[in-house]
Design a protein around this motif. Structure first.
Motif, PDB file in Angstrom:
ATOM      1  N   ALA A 181      10.132   3.900 -11.252  1.00 14.91           N
ATOM      2  CA  ALA A 181      11.484   3.885 -10.699  1.00 14.91           C
ATOM      3  C   ALA A 181      11.410   4.162  -9.208  1.00 14.91           C
ATOM      4  CB  ALA A 181      12.344   4.931 -11.398  1.00 14.91           C
ATOM      5  N   VAL A 182      11.518   3.112  -8.400  1.00 21.11           N
ATOM      6  CA  VAL A 182      11.452   3.236  -6.945  1.00 21.11           C
ATOM      7  C   VAL A 182      12.781   2.762  -6.361  1.00 21.11           C
ATOM      8  CG1 VAL A 182      10.264   2.577  -4.840  1.00 21.11           C
ATOM      9  CG2 VAL A 182       8.967   2.806  -6.972  1.00 21.11           C
ATOM     10  N   GLU A 183      13.451   3.647  -5.645  1.00 21.60           N
ATOM     11  CA  GLU A 183      14.728   3.317  -5.016  1.00 21.60           C
ATOM     12  C   GLU A 183      14.554   3.323  -3.505  1.00 21.60           C
ATOM     13  OE1 GLU A 183      19.356   4.956  -4.651  1.00 21.60           O
ATOM     14  OE2 GLU A 183      17.904   5.962  -5.971  1.00 21.60           O
ATOM     15  N   VAL A 184      15.079   2.288  -2.855  1.00 22.61           N
ATOM     16  CA  VAL A 184      15.026   2.193  -1.402  1.00 22.61           C
ATOM     17  C   VAL A 184      16.452   2.334  -0.875  1.00 22.61           C
ATOM     18  CG1 VAL A 184      14.342   0.803   0.582  1.00 22.61           C
ATOM     19  CG2 VAL A 184      13.036   0.660  -1.553  1.00 22.61           C
ATOM     20  N   LYS A 242       0.825  -1.207   0.000  1.00 23.25           N
ATOM     21  CA  LYS A 242       0.000   0.000   0.000  1.00 23.25           C
ATOM     22  C   LYS A 242       0.865   1.264   0.000  1.00 23.25           C
ATOM     23  CE  LYS A 242      -4.227  -1.790   2.158  1.00 23.25           C
ATOM     24  NZ  LYS A 242      -5.220  -1.586   3.239  1.00 23.25           N
ATOM     25  N   ILE A 243       1.978   1.220   0.695  1.00 22.20           N
ATOM     26  CA  ILE A 243       2.881   2.375   0.709  1.00 22.20           C
ATOM     27  C   ILE A 243       3.387   2.653  -0.697  1.00 22.20           C
ATOM     28  CG2 ILE A 243       5.112   3.223   1.531  1.00 22.20           C
ATOM     29  CD1 ILE A 243       4.575   1.722   4.156  1.00 22.20           C
ATOM     30  N   ILE A 244       3.783   1.591  -1.412  1.00 30.55           N
ATOM     31  CA  ILE A 244       4.279   1.772  -2.781  1.00 30.55           C
ATOM     32  C   ILE A 244       3.164   2.301  -3.683  1.00 30.55           C
ATOM     33  CG2 ILE A 244       5.264   0.610  -4.782  1.00 30.55           C
ATOM     34  CD1 ILE A 244       7.189   0.959  -2.430  1.00 30.55           C
ATOM     35  N   ALA A 290      10.212  -3.685  -5.674  1.00 28.00           N
ATOM     36  CA  ALA A 290      10.652  -4.449  -6.842  1.00 28.00           C
ATOM     37  C   ALA A 290       9.490  -4.770  -7.777  1.00 28.00           C
ATOM     38  CB  ALA A 290      11.341  -5.734  -6.392  1.00 28.00           C
ATOM     39  N   LYS A 291       8.272  -4.758  -7.261  1.00 30.53           N
ATOM     40  CA  LYS A 291       7.095  -5.075  -8.089  1.00 30.53           C
ATOM     41  C   LYS A 291       6.527  -3.844  -8.784  1.00 30.53           C
ATOM     42  CE  LYS A 291       5.276  -7.211  -4.398  1.00 30.53           C
ATOM     43  NZ  LYS A 291       4.266  -7.889  -3.555  1.00 30.53           N
ATOM     44  N   ALA A 321       6.577  13.639 -10.445  1.00 28.91           N
ATOM     45  CA  ALA A 321       7.937  13.219 -10.082  1.00 28.91           C
ATOM     46  C   ALA A 321       8.368  12.030 -10.933  1.00 28.91           C
ATOM     47  CB  ALA A 321       8.004  12.854  -8.605  1.00 28.91           C
ATOM     48  N   GLU A 322       9.598  12.067 -11.383  1.00 21.50           N
ATOM     49  CA  GLU A 322      10.119  10.973 -12.197  1.00 21.50           C
ATOM     50  C   GLU A 322      10.668   9.833 -11.343  1.00 21.50           C
ATOM     51  OE1 GLU A 322      13.030  12.680 -14.722  1.00 21.50           O
ATOM     52  OE2 GLU A 322      11.607  13.961 -15.827  1.00 21.50           O
ATOM     53  N   GLN A 323      11.061  10.139 -10.108  1.00 19.53           N
ATOM     54  CA  GLN A 323      11.692   9.137  -9.253  1.00 19.53           C
ATOM     55  C   GLN A 323      11.034   9.104  -7.886  1.00 19.53           C
ATOM     56  OE1 GLN A 323      15.739   9.992  -8.151  1.00 19.53           O
ATOM     57  NE2 GLN A 323      16.238   7.877  -7.672  1.00 19.53           N
TER      58      GLN A 323
END
Length: 534
Positions: free
Chosen positions: A227-230, A185-187, A222-223, A199-201
């Motif tokens: 573009a999601v960076e942790v 849900k956060i993602i 990852a799903k 936002a692009e990122q």
């Protein structure tokens, strides 16, 4: 691999986070009564829409936003409004606020929701309006209305959305638990927020003392098709401050008096991201949140899924409150929290923790001593301020000096007070100084408005006088022109003559003694007296 930067200052107090068993979420159930303040955010309180005696349903708006910087309030469940009155609310001042009090009926009947699954087909403005209507305010800080924050993209180009999963304050594990149980849900919420602001990122920051939350967020990220960076970084308090986190993750410093949007950045809390996701995809307004109940005076501490408006006393019962071991209740954590004067105060949108310590665990602060000018506060300050100087200026009520030394850059993290060997409650002085400056600004604004109104009135009076004089002159000129053209007597002079004639005295009255119509006047000396003789 993202480079991680360090921030100035910071401290390492005991974390004590394991006490509340992060990752295990317990239901708080339904209390007998809910108390919902009209102001659970920064800005103007909401305007009441319901009346005493009215039955309400879950999700029903109880109060509407009053202006741009305001958010509505919704019913967390069904019941009857029994009062709209001043009640104690969680605030450092200890003051009361107008609240809507609901007797819960236990049925949990709700209004029909309006889900929006295909949110990508909507315009950003339409989604922002949904966020506003859902009553969402920041759930990790001071409670700034989320819709207003999203509108920053109208004036700034936002390149990166940052989700602040730091939760650096000791004891508190509400966000840690949320990241473990609701990472997907956060993602989803982050994707919606990024779409709204363009936002692009998406960048999610998590301290390295939360390995389970970090793992859950990485799996969910990852799903994602975006573009999601942790990013993980070393634990230090207060890394969770908005400006501090930005410096840690990007190396950029937000200048004094500026906002992250000026750098193309937007920060949001994980709880806020989930609330946005629920408002858009499910059509559900903000009526619940996760609250940490912790401290050694509780036999069963933990994280609870709580209805907004739930009295703290209800939660204390669930957490096994032992009053004989406790002397004070704290709203928030040990660094930035404040003491509560009673347990009937309700949970609000910004309530992330109720700390119930024993006296041995968190001793009552000893009396403050004189400042010894050791400089430890300046070394600990994450905003690179001069706490010692601010303390002296606050005591002297020197507002100009406080502003010159950037008092409003202080995030009130409490690091300076934690390291102070003289036990000076520095943050309280800074809060008082800020309040005094704000009062002065508001008074000046009122005075300026009054002065502007007075000057406008004087200008209007002068203008009307000029207009009257111009009309008189025009009439006189017209009359003179008529006389010069061979017309009759000047009407102005004629009017003046008639006025003078009316003021002339009348003819004197005739002698009454010769006027047969007037009775003669008798002489009192010759008139017999009518009083009885002695």
């Amino acid at each position: 691999m993202r480079r991680i930067y360090d921030i100035h200052g910071g401290i390492h107090p005991p974390e004590r986070k394991a006490l509340s068993q992060p990752g295990q979420l317990r239901p708080a159930g339904m209390p007998a009564q809910l108390v919902l303040p009209l102001s659970q955010h920064i800005g103007k309180p909401a305007e009441v829409l319901v009346e005493v005696g009215e039955r309400v349903l879950g999700g029903q708006p109880l109060a509407q936003a009053d202006g741009l910087v305001s958010v509505p309030v919704h019913a967390p469940t069904s019941g009857t409004v029994i009062a709209i009155e001043a009640r104690s609310v969680p605030h450092p001042s200890g003051l009361t606020n107008q609240c809507i009090v609901i007797d819960c009926d236990g049925q949990d009947a709700w209004l029909p929701l309006a889900p929006l699954v295909e949110w990508q087909q909507q315009s950003p403005d339409a989604l922002v309006e949904r966020v506003r209507a859902a009553g969402i305010a920041g759930m990790g800080g001071a409670g700034f209305p989320t819709a207003v924050k999203l509108l920053a993209s109208d004036k700034h180009k936002i390149d990166t959305l940052i989700i602040n999963g730091t939760e650096c304050e000791p004891y508190i594990t509400a966000d840690d638990t949320l990241m473990q149980v609701a990472a997907d849900k956060i993602i989803e919420g982050a994707e919606i927020l990024a779409f709204i602001v363009g936002a692009e990122q998406i960048l999610i920051g998590v301290e390295d003392n939360k390995p389970d939350a970090l793992s859950a967020i990485q799996t969910a990220a990852a799903k994602s098709k975006r573009a999601v960076e942790v990013a993980s970084f070393p634990t230090k308090y207060p890394s969770g401050g908005e400006k501090q986190l930005i410096e840690i993750l990007t190396g950029q410093q937000v200048p004094s008096g500026r906002i992250p949007a000026d750098l193309g950045l937007l920060c949001q809390n994980p709880g806020t991201a989930v609330a946005v996701r629920d408002a858009i995809i499910e059509g559900r307004p903000l009526t619940r949140r996760i609250v940490t109940l912790t401290g050694e005076a509780l036999s069963a501490p933990g994280n609870f899924d709580v209805m907004l408006g739930t009295p703290i006393a209800h939660l204390l019962t669930l957490a096994g409150f032992q009053p004989e071991h406790n002397r004070r209740l704290i709203h928030g954590g040990p660094m930035m929290g404040f003491a509560l004067d009673n347990a009937e105060i309700p949970i609000v949108k910004t309530s992330n923790c109720i700390l119930v310590p024993t006296e041995q665990e968190l001793p009552t602060p000893p009396p403050a001593q004189a400042c010894i000018r050791c400089g430890l506060c300046a070394e600990a300050c994450p905003a690179s301020l001069l706490p010692q100087q601010l303390y002296w200026f606050a005591r002297a009520k020197d507002q100009d000096a406080l502003e010159a030394h950037n008092l409003f850059d202080c995030i009130e993290c409490g690091a300076c007070a934690w390291v102070c060997p003289s036990n000076i409650p520095l943050v309280q002085y800074y809060r008082a100084g800020k309040a005094s400056i704000i009062d002065t600004r508001q008074e000046k604004a009122r005075s300026d408005r009054l002065r502007e109104r007075f000057e406008a009135r004087q200008e209007r009076i002068a203008r009307e006088a000029e207009e009257r004089e111009a009309k008189r002159a025009a009439r006189k000129a017209a009359a003179e022109q008529k006389v010069a053209a061979g017309g009759s007597e000047d009407p102005v002079q004629a009017a003046i003559a008639r006025a003078k004639a009316r003021k002339q005295p009348t003819e004197p009255m005739a002698d009454q003694s010769t006027d047969p119509a007037v009775a003669p006047v008798t002489d009192p000396a010759t008139t017999p007296s009518k009083e009885p003789a002695e």
